[in-house]
Motif scaffolding. Structure first.
Motif, PDB file in Angstrom:
ATOM      1  N   ARG A 144       0.826  -1.209   0.000  1.00 29.44           N
ATOM      2  CA  ARG A 144       0.000   0.000   0.000  1.00 29.44           C
ATOM      3  C   ARG A 144       0.861   1.261   0.000  1.00 29.44           C
ATOM      4  NH1 ARG A 144      -4.544   1.520   4.638  1.00 29.44           N
ATOM      5  NH2 ARG A 144      -5.309   3.433   3.642  1.00 29.44           N
ATOM      6  N   PHE A 145       1.979   1.226   0.742  1.00 32.83           N
ATOM      7  CA  PHE A 145       2.891   2.374   0.807  1.00 32.83           C
ATOM      8  C   PHE A 145       4.291   1.911   0.390  1.00 32.83           C
ATOM      9  CE2 PHE A 145      -0.196   2.902   4.340  1.00 32.83           C
ATOM     10  CZ  PHE A 145      -0.903   3.980   3.821  1.00 32.83           C
ATOM     11  N   HIS A 201       4.367   7.737  -1.174  1.00 35.94           N
ATOM     12  CA  HIS A 201       3.010   7.259  -0.938  1.00 35.94           C
ATOM     13  C   HIS A 201       2.548   7.599   0.470  1.00 35.94           C
ATOM     14  CE1 HIS A 201       4.172   4.846  -4.452  1.00 35.94           C
ATOM     15  NE2 HIS A 201       2.877   4.686  -4.679  1.00 35.94           N
ATOM     16  N   ASP A 213       1.561  11.217   0.274  1.00 33.16           N
ATOM     17  CA  ASP A 213       0.294  11.389  -0.429  1.00 33.16           C
ATOM     18  C   ASP A 213      -0.901  10.944   0.413  1.00 33.16           C
ATOM     19  OD1 ASP A 213       1.724  12.321  -2.586  1.00 33.16           O
ATOM     20  OD2 ASP A 213       1.752  10.392  -3.646  1.00 33.16           O
ATOM     21  N   ALA A 214      -0.670   9.989   1.309  1.00 32.23           N
ATOM     22  CA  ALA A 214      -1.755   9.516   2.175  1.00 32.23           C
ATOM     23  C   ALA A 214      -2.046  10.473   3.320  1.00 32.23           C
ATOM     24  CB  ALA A 214      -1.421   8.141   2.737  1.00 32.23           C
ATOM     25  N   ASN A 235      -3.932  -3.029   7.154  1.00 32.13           N
ATOM     26  CA  ASN A 235      -4.390  -1.832   6.450  1.00 32.13           C
ATOM     27  C   ASN A 235      -5.666  -1.273   7.053  1.00 32.13           C
ATOM     28  OD1 ASN A 235      -2.365  -1.403   4.469  1.00 32.13           O
ATOM     29  ND2 ASN A 235      -3.184  -3.087   3.244  1.00 32.13           N
ATOM     30  N   ASP A 293      -6.352   2.486   8.869  1.00 32.79           N
ATOM     31  CA  ASP A 293      -7.490   3.373   8.571  1.00 32.79           C
ATOM     32  C   ASP A 293      -8.281   3.683   9.828  1.00 32.79           C
ATOM     33  OD1 ASP A 293      -6.667   3.173   5.962  1.00 32.79           O
ATOM     34  OD2 ASP A 293      -8.160   1.673   5.404  1.00 32.79           O
TER      35      ASP A 293
END
Length: 456
Positions: free
Chosen positions: A150-151, A156, A159-160, A321, A325
């Motif tokens: 994901r990263f 990244h 950007d997240a 993940n 979140d």
């Protein structure tokens, strides 16, 4: 995604676990079916070669080898080695889950300690909790393949929204040969110290509490990293794997249905009794018990293989993940939108009641008929004799007198075949017994009641 079946086993009922046997995702069938089919294929090949390709003399030699392999397989302590290994792996698996950093305690302390309704106060709280979340993202990138996918780069992460461009430049400018997941924690402490100097944190007690919670959070990040670094010793994993593979390699040959061993001793027959067939005469093409044994032992090894690293992409691996979140969402909500955003206080429905009793639904009303649990000894029946409940003063003289009185009453005429009996002494009897004490005996003891002496 983690396979959850908690609701299916909420109640113990007939065949409760049977419904779980038909599931495919996360099941032992999905893990083991390839190895299981391979074992069946190899067993069938050896069985057909024995039955169709070998001569009678070769079959006799093969039968001797099979019996030797069968005896040798029983010498491998498979249950002990495999059971201890799986227990170690399961304990490690749960410890890794409890080491995942969660910001719940830290966000509550930030919301209660860092004050200010202006933009500066809001920025402080959001930045502090963002640094904490950034530390967990960095350490999870180091241990979880899902998070790394994901990263894959620090860009990244920027950007997240976990890191700004300036923070990324500062992070990359700090040179170190080791993992730098701890850097956001240091930023956190420096920013908290600045907030204390600016008066955003009102006292040193709140400041110390904030740093203590951060240290607990950082300790979990560190423990997670070290679990990934320090694995179960490779030699132990190799021993267990070799033990399982060797056992079933010997079973492939040793569990074949071969001709019975010649010269086996037979029991003498009674008159008119027919001879029973030898055990070796039973010829089964499908080794059912051997296949079940493979399913259990190899499945046990597969369980350890799956959970030894729960940060991969197996069905039952941790949902890292989703944890990222969730942590970001609830932590920002706690320190920002919920800061001093309280509902108005009002009297609760039980304001004037001494023993409040919340209502029950019709489905749960029967629970009110059950008495409350007051302790395991609450209903213990005590002796009806009031003498047993009277108190005496405890002292060393009492203990000496008790032992001396036992020596006085234990005579041949008072023995009862080694059984138990009670000897009662009233106050007057005790005083008469006390008056007969030798000069070097214990001092007189005054009892408030009669005592019971049990002779064994």
């Amino acid at each position: 995604m983690t396979v959850s079946y908690t609701l299916k086993v909420a109640e113990a009922r007939f065949g409760g676990f049977s419904s779980l046997l038909l599931r495919w995702r996360g099941s032992i069938y999905k893990l083991l079916y390839k190895e299981f089919l391979l074992f069946i294929a190899l067993y069938a090949m050896l069985s057909m070669a024995y039955r169709l390709l070998l001569t009678q003399e070769q079959r006799h030699v093969y039968a001797q080898v099979a019996r030797y392999c069968n005896r040798s397989a029983d010498l491998i302590p498979l249950s002990f080695v495999l059971g201890f290994y799986v227990t170690l792996v399961v304990n490690r698996w749960w410890s890794q889950y409890t080491s995942i950093p969660l910001p719940d305690q830290l966000m509550c302390v930030i919301s209660a300690s860092v004050h200010g309704v202006d933009q500066r106060g809001r920025l402080l709280r959001r930045t502090l909790i963002r640094y904490a979340n950034l530390a967990s993202v960095l350490v999870l990138r180091s241990v979880s393949t899902r998070v790394l996918k994901r990263f894959p780069t620090m860009e990244h992460v920027v950007d997240a929204g976990f890191m700004s461009q300036e923070e990324r430049k500062k992070f990359e400018s700090l040179k170190s040969d080791f993992n730098k997941y701890w850097i956001p924690c240091v930023w956190f402490t420096n920013l908290a110290a600045q907030a204390r100097r600016d008066g955003r944190i009102h006292d040193d007690i709140a400041f110390c509490l904030l740093l203590e919670e951060l240290n607990k959070y950082r300790a979990k990040c560190s423990m997670l990293f070290h679990y990934d670094w320090i694995s179960i010793p490779l030699v132990y994993t190799q021993v267990v794997t070799i033990a399982v593979y060797s056992f079933f390699a010997l079973s492939l040959v040793g569990r074949q249905f071969v001709e019975p061993e010649a010269g086996a001793a037979k029991e003498p027959l009674e008159p008119g009794q027919k001879p029973a067939p030898a055990l070796g005469d039973l010829d089964m093409y499908v080794p059912l018990t051997t296949l079940l044994q493979f399913f259990f032992y190899a499945g046990w090894l597969k369980v350890a293989e799956q959970i030894i690293n729960p940060f991969g992409e197996d069905d039952d691996d941790f949902e890292t993940n989703q944890l990222i979140d969730r942590n970001l969402q609830v932590s920002l909500l706690s320190v920002d939108d919920m800061y001093q955003n309280l509902p108005p206080m009002e009297k609760d429905p039980y304001w004037d009641e001494e023993q409040p009793q919340p209502p029950y639904t019709v489905a749960t009303a029967a629970e009110t008929l059950r008495p409350s649990f007051l302790g395991s000894t609450f209903n213990l029946r005590m002796s009806d004799d009031p003498e047993q409940s009277l108190q005496v003063e405890a002292s060393q003289d009492l203990e000496k007198f008790f032992m001396w009185s036992l020596s006085r009453i234990q005579g041949p005429s008072l023995r009862n075949d080694g059984g138990k009996r009670q000897v009662w002494r009233t106050r007057a009897q005790v005083q008469r017994l006390d008056s007969s004490l030798p000069g070097n005996g214990p001092k007189p003891v005054v009892f408030k009641s009669s005592i019971t002496i049990t002779v064994l």
